[in-house]
Design a protein around this motif. Structure first.
Motif: not given
Ligand SMILES: Nc1ncnc2c1ncn2[C@@H]1O[C@H](COP(=O)(O)OP(=O)(O)O)[C@@H](O)[C@H]1O
Ligand SMILES: [Mg+2]
Lengths: 267, 287
Positions: A192-200
């Protein structure tokens, strides 16, 4: 991965258009865009299309390559068309459920689509045939009169050319860091968005560090070569108009004269 | 098991104006436990080649098999491949991002879905294997020296416990001392764990002493693929493509030309000393 973005990119090849003075191309593109908004009928757009086709032909940039760059903005184009098509009041043409298409709506939608497409192809043709350095040189030269109003023209142009120069470098860097982190099991594509943002984070931290390192090195290198702004600076290759550039201006004005004469007729 | 490349081709910027054929019909088999050197001039396609082996780049045509599975099969799990084939990029220190070295090394194992205990134990193990001094474990990775940063980055990949370790120019930009230390550490790792290791380099000197087999790349093609002594016997051809054989090869050939009975195929300094001493009729040991 990221290298597929072609909008605003330079296409290296040999052609008359590539050799034109950047001022001709900048001015020509500006006039071309203005002309697109002056037409009242389809004859004008016809003239614009012919002119555009001629320039594309002369530029030796494959049409396929230009269209590939357009993919990025197809979505934008679609939204414009849909909104114009359904939301313009006027005489009803067809009506399905709550959606009504009007004659005026259809006309505006088609006009908008044609205008936008030609506008984008026209301006990307400029960047495709002009190196970023040349482009900023041209801009600096054209904006020189603004110096009277204390606009730091040289500095703005320098900032722009450095920024443009660094885009491909940073893209390449992003590509490399991304691959390196993927090799360590990083996942940039799912979640989800939170996970993807963290992955950055593993991408952005090294990227920023590298950008600062490069900026630092560049500043050092410029200082080592005694760069201290535009005062009294001369050019190694000053822009000088040649015969083909005058011919270029002539072509643009002929197009403008013909286009506007026929394009503004009312039937 | 092994990695097999079958007629692999790759082109950068396929339909653009600057298309580059980076891999040209490459066929290779890498068996288990081998220490392989991949050598070639800058731009010969070494990095492109190794990025195929863990699926970061996808071949335009051809097939790659890992442990008997085609990695381009629809149901093949790329993520699993990437944990089995660890790739350390050129200048790997540019990918460090965590607040301390230890957390950075934990990034890989955590991505594999391991629990904290397992991930941290693997990180300790990897840091020990690359010879990172223990007092640096909780330092910021950005405050380390060049050689230490590189160790930290290599440990980051090693912590994923790959079966195959690929190192893309692990010695680039290091001083001779740092270079020798890293190479020795890699060799030690290979001897101790019997891991398959691919070492990419543009310097023969780097690999001659350590590897079992050398693959020479030139313009995207595999030019030679053999044991070091066989490859170095082509030293004249290697020079033409911008590579030099190790210095000992030149010295031995020069001695041979002047009438000494030396074995020109010695590849390491130790072997060279022995054959020179032998030719002089003396006995000795290489210190
Ligand atoms: N991302 C890229 N985009 C376009 N061309 C590339 C890219 N990476 C490498 N190349 C080109 O592919 C060829 C092989 O490069 P590479 O595999 O990096 O060689 P090496 O690692 O042996 O120096 C070179 O000609 C290089 O210019
Ligand atoms: Mg490389």
């Amino acid at each position: 991965m990221l290298r597929d973005i072609t909008l605003g990119q330079y296409y290296q090849t040999e052609s008359v258009i590539h050799r034109l003075d950047p001022r001709v191309k900048l001015g020509g593109t500006l006039l071309y865009i203005i002309s697109l908004f002056l037409f009242r009928n389809f004859l004008g757009y016809g003239a614009a299309a012919v002119f555009l086709a001629a320039v594309i032909g002369l530029s030796h940039v494959p049409f396929k390559f230009i269209v590939k760059g357009m993919k990025a903005i197809v979505f934008l184009l679609l939204i414009t068309v849909v909104f114009n098509l359904f939301l313009t009041p006027g005489t009803e043409l067809v009506s399905v459920w709550k959606l009504t298409i009007t004659v005026e709506g259809l006309r505006t939608a088609v006009t908008m689509a044609v205008r936008l497409t030609m506008l984008i192809i026209g301006s990307s043709l400029m960047t495709l045939t002009t190196t970023p350095n040349n482009l900023t040189d041209g801009m600096e030269r054209m904006m020189r009169p603004l110096k009277v109003f204390k606009v730091p023209v040289h500095e703005v142009a320098m900032i722009m050319s450095i920024a443009l120069r660094f885009i491909p470098i940073l893209l390449e860097e992003t590509d490399k860091i991304m691959k390196a982190q993927i090799a360590r099991g990083a996942d940039f594509e799912t979640g989800n968005i939170v996970k993807r943002a963290k992955a950055l984070v593993p991408l952005l931290v090294p990227l920023f560090i590298s950008a600062f390192r490069r900026a630092n090195d560049l500043a050092m290198a410029m200082e080592a070569r005694c760069y201290r702004g535009g005062e009294g600076r001369t050019k190694m290759k000053p822009l000088v108009y040649e015969k083909r550039d005058r011919l270029g201006y002539l072509c643009i004005f002929v197009y403008l004269a013909v286009g506007i004469t026929v394009g503004r007729l009312r039937f | 098991m092994s990695i097999i490349l079958n007629h692999v081709n790759y082109i950068y910027g396929e339909d653009g104006p600057l298309a580059v054929k980076a891999l040209d019909d490459v066929c290779l088999q890498i068996p288990d436990g081998q220490f392989v050197g991949i050598i070639g001039h800058t731009g010969s396609g070494k990095s492109t080649l190794v990025q195929h082996m863990n699926g970061l780049l996808r071949a335009a045509s051809g097939h790659i098999y890992f442990n008997g599975e085609d990695i381009y099969d629809k149901d093949f799990q790329m993520k699993k491949l990437r944990s089995k084939v660890g790739l350390v990029f050129q200048y790997p220190e540019h990918q460090l991002f965590e607040i301390d070295v230890f957390s950075d090394v934990c990034f890989g194992p955590k991505n594999l879905g391991l629990d904290r205990r397992e991930a941290e134990l693997r990180a300790f193990d990897a840091l020990r294997k690359v010879g990172m001094p223990a007092e640096l474990y909780y330092q910021s990775p950005f405050e380390l020296s060049g050689g230490q940063k590189r160790r930290a980055a290599i440990a980051g990949v090693l912590a994923m416990s790959p079966e195959v370790l690929i190192l893309d120019e692990p010695t680039a930009g290091l001083d001779p001392k740092g270079r020798d230390e890293i190479l020795r550490q890699i060799k030690e790792l290979q001897v101790r764990t019997n891991m398959t290791i691919l070492l990419v380099s543009h310097s023969m000197e780097d690999v001659a002493e350590y590897v079992d087999r050398i693959i020479v790349m030139n313009k995207g093609k595999v030019m030679y693929d053999d044991v070091p002594r066989e490859v170095f016997s082509h030293y004249k051809e290697l020079e033409k493509i911008g590579l030099a054989a190790p210095q000992v090869t030149y010295i031995l050939h020069a001695l041979k030309d002047r009438g000494f009975d030396v074995d020109v195929n010695a590849t390491t300094t130790g072997e060279a000393v022995e054959t020179v001493l032998g030719a002089l009729g003396r006995k000795g040991t290489y210190i």
